[in-house]
Design a protein around this motif. Sequence first.
Motif, PDB file in Angstrom:
ATOM      1  N   UNK A  33       7.315 -17.117   0.979  1.00 49.42           N
ATOM      2  CA  UNK A  33       7.135 -16.802   2.398  1.00 49.42           C
ATOM      3  C   UNK A  33       5.803 -16.102   2.680  1.00 49.42           C
ATOM      4  N   UNK A  34       4.954 -16.014   1.670  1.00 55.35           N
ATOM      5  CA  UNK A  34       3.612 -15.437   1.843  1.00 55.35           C
ATOM      6  C   UNK A  34       3.637 -14.021   2.409  1.00 55.35           C
ATOM      7  N   UNK A  44      -5.243  -8.656  -4.099  1.00 54.26           N
ATOM      8  CA  UNK A  44      -6.604  -8.838  -4.607  1.00 54.26           C
ATOM      9  C   UNK A  44      -6.948  -7.578  -5.372  1.00 54.26           C
ATOM     10  N   UNK A  96      -0.860  -5.984  -0.624  1.00 56.16           N
ATOM     11  CA  UNK A  96      -0.460  -5.634   0.746  1.00 56.16           C
ATOM     12  C   UNK A  96       0.872  -6.328   1.039  1.00 56.16           C
ATOM     13  N   UNK A 142       3.544  -7.608   4.003  1.00 55.41           N
ATOM     14  CA  UNK A 142       3.827  -7.883   5.417  1.00 55.41           C
ATOM     15  C   UNK A 142       5.345  -7.967   5.563  1.00 55.41           C
ATOM     16  N   UNK A 194       7.859 -10.323   7.545  1.00 56.03           N
ATOM     17  CA  UNK A 194       8.072 -11.728   7.194  1.00 56.03           C
ATOM     18  C   UNK A 194       9.006 -11.893   5.994  1.00 56.03           C
ATOM     19  N   UNK A 251       1.786 -24.126   4.205  1.00 57.51           N
ATOM     20  CA  UNK A 251       2.648 -22.941   4.228  1.00 57.51           C
ATOM     21  C   UNK A 251       3.526 -22.931   5.479  1.00 57.51           C
ATOM     22  N   UNK A 280       4.941 -20.301   6.715  1.00 57.16           N
ATOM     23  CA  UNK A 280       4.489 -19.100   7.424  1.00 57.16           C
ATOM     24  C   UNK A 280       3.458 -18.396   6.551  1.00 57.16           C
ATOM     25  N   UNK A 281       2.716 -17.474   7.136  1.00 53.49           N
ATOM     26  CA  UNK A 281       1.757 -16.706   6.348  1.00 53.49           C
ATOM     27  C   UNK A 281       0.509 -17.485   5.978  1.00 53.49           C
ATOM     28  N   UNK A 282       0.152 -18.504   6.778  1.00 53.80           N
ATOM     29  CA  UNK A 282      -1.029 -19.306   6.473  1.00 53.80           C
ATOM     30  C   UNK A 282      -2.294 -18.441   6.486  1.00 53.80           C
ATOM     31  N   UNK A 313      -2.591 -15.246   5.846  1.00 58.13           N
ATOM     32  CA  UNK A 313      -2.621 -14.362   4.676  1.00 58.13           C
ATOM     33  C   UNK A 313      -3.117 -15.149   3.457  1.00 58.13           C
ATOM     34  N   UNK A 314      -2.565 -16.358   3.281  1.00 60.45           N
ATOM     35  CA  UNK A 314      -2.986 -17.234   2.177  1.00 60.45           C
ATOM     36  C   UNK A 314      -4.467 -17.552   2.277  1.00 60.45           C
ATOM     37  N   UNK A 347      -6.676 -14.787   1.267  1.00 62.35           N
ATOM     38  CA  UNK A 347      -6.767 -14.612  -0.189  1.00 62.35           C
ATOM     39  C   UNK A 347      -7.671 -15.673  -0.812  1.00 62.35           C
ATOM     40  N   UNK A 403     -11.127 -14.445  -0.330  1.00 63.65           N
ATOM     41  CA  UNK A 403     -11.423 -13.317  -1.230  1.00 63.65           C
ATOM     42  C   UNK A 403     -11.686 -13.834  -2.650  1.00 63.65           C
ATOM     43  N   UNK A 456      -2.751 -10.635  10.881  1.00 66.85           N
ATOM     44  CA  UNK A 456      -2.434 -10.440   9.459  1.00 66.85           C
ATOM     45  C   UNK A 456      -3.623 -10.839   8.600  1.00 66.85           C
ATOM     46  N   UNK A 481      -6.278  -8.205   8.807  1.00 65.29           N
ATOM     47  CA  UNK A 481      -5.978  -6.998   8.012  1.00 65.29           C
ATOM     48  C   UNK A 481      -6.324  -7.204   6.543  1.00 65.29           C
ATOM     49  N   UNK A 482      -5.955  -8.390   6.010  1.00 61.66           N
ATOM     50  CA  UNK A 482      -6.230  -8.668   4.597  1.00 61.66           C
ATOM     51  C   UNK A 482      -7.740  -8.721   4.365  1.00 61.66           C
ATOM     52  N   UNK A 534      -9.249  -5.233   4.612  1.00 61.97           N
ATOM     53  CA  UNK A 534      -8.880  -4.419   3.456  1.00 61.97           C
ATOM     54  C   UNK A 534      -9.739  -4.776   2.237  1.00 61.97           C
TER      55      UNK A 534
END
Lengths: 285, 120
Positions: free
Chosen positions: A79-80, A85, A90, A92, A95, B47, B49-51, B53-54, B57, B60, B75, B78-79, B82
């Motif tokens: 679910x990511x 890193x 982190x 979330x 979710x 994905x 959900x959370x595309x 966030x992926x 990464x 990064x 989201x 934020x990543x 950070x």
Amino acid sequence: MKVAVASGKGGTGKTTVSLALAAAAESPCLLLDCDVEEPNCHLFTSAEPWRTEGVDVLVPEFLGDGCDGCGACVRSCRFNVLAGFGRKVMVFAEMCHSCGGCVLACPHGALREIPYSIGRLEFRHAEGFELISGVMNVGYAMAPPLIRQLKKHLPASGLALLDCPPGTSCSMVTSVRDCDFVVLVTEPTPFGLHDLRLAVDTLAELNLPCGVIVNRAEAGATLIHDYCQEAELPILLEIPLSRQIAETCSAGGGLLDACPDLKEPLQALLAQTLPGLLAGRSVAS
Amino acid sequence: MKVILTSQGDSLDAAMDARFGRAAKFLLWDSSTQAVTVVDNQQSLDAPQGAGIQAAMTVIKQGANAVITSHCGPKAFRVLQEAGVKVYLTKAAKCREALQLFQDGKLQEASNANVEGHWT
């Protein structure tokens, strides 16, 4: 007997019917408001909650110590929920599906599970019945864990009514699952029929018996009747299209305040029709 | 420095992809060599959900210092923040145009996400 009141289409009168059934029931019953995204049964009672119970789910917390940046936790989550890193992760939490997999996947003990508030249950002594409402926190999107917690309060015996969320997705399925009968409230419009079909198909998958209440019924609007005949579904009740009902409910009143004549058919529905349909079903199977 | 652009195609002549998380492709531009490398974003596109966030990464992992895109959600932002990756927002239609604006110092660093988060 656990009776779910569901619909498919929103705004067909699930809450109106649930409250009317609760008011008509001959012995005190329990009403669960399972529409946790926008519970509204409590708007029709003046009772304040006598008890409130917080509902949490478990989500991961990153502890930091021990993390070597291997990424096992991030890869374990479908679910990511986690972003990693360097030696930093982190979370979330909103979710998270609370499977606990990431904590198990971490070989270094750098994650642990902590409670995360998703909402609350409100208990009210309403007029003639007990009401428990699930109230999901604003900003949180997953209703099923809260609905499951709400359903833990179902009694072992006696009558329980469940006012369900609209639609046919996870929250509706979670609400109707394990009920004895589902009352589907619809209206004689193409949209009402379309979503009624979806609900009927969903309940067939779940192997749950159902019947239909036609709300805002009008002479000549037969599309729901035609469908029910074809699908061999019982029509349990018709509630007429009436300005008086709309005005009474808009002012916080109930269906039976506007139409006292409906009390008897609702009582018969609970005391005779539904038990009869359930008995017939168990004989058939 | 290394910069990621969200792109609909495989070269700087392609149109920008306005979305960050579900961008069709990432173009990695290296200022020291002027070389452009195509970076896959399929994992985020697939994905449920959370595309964002992926995708963050992925950026990064490529060692990028900055992202140039049109829409970045909370989201993902934020990543990236950070991890110290700067976000530059542009309405440029083409990737080459966006990169030129960036090189000319005409893009401002974003201090916040500019679109709302969502669930699926």
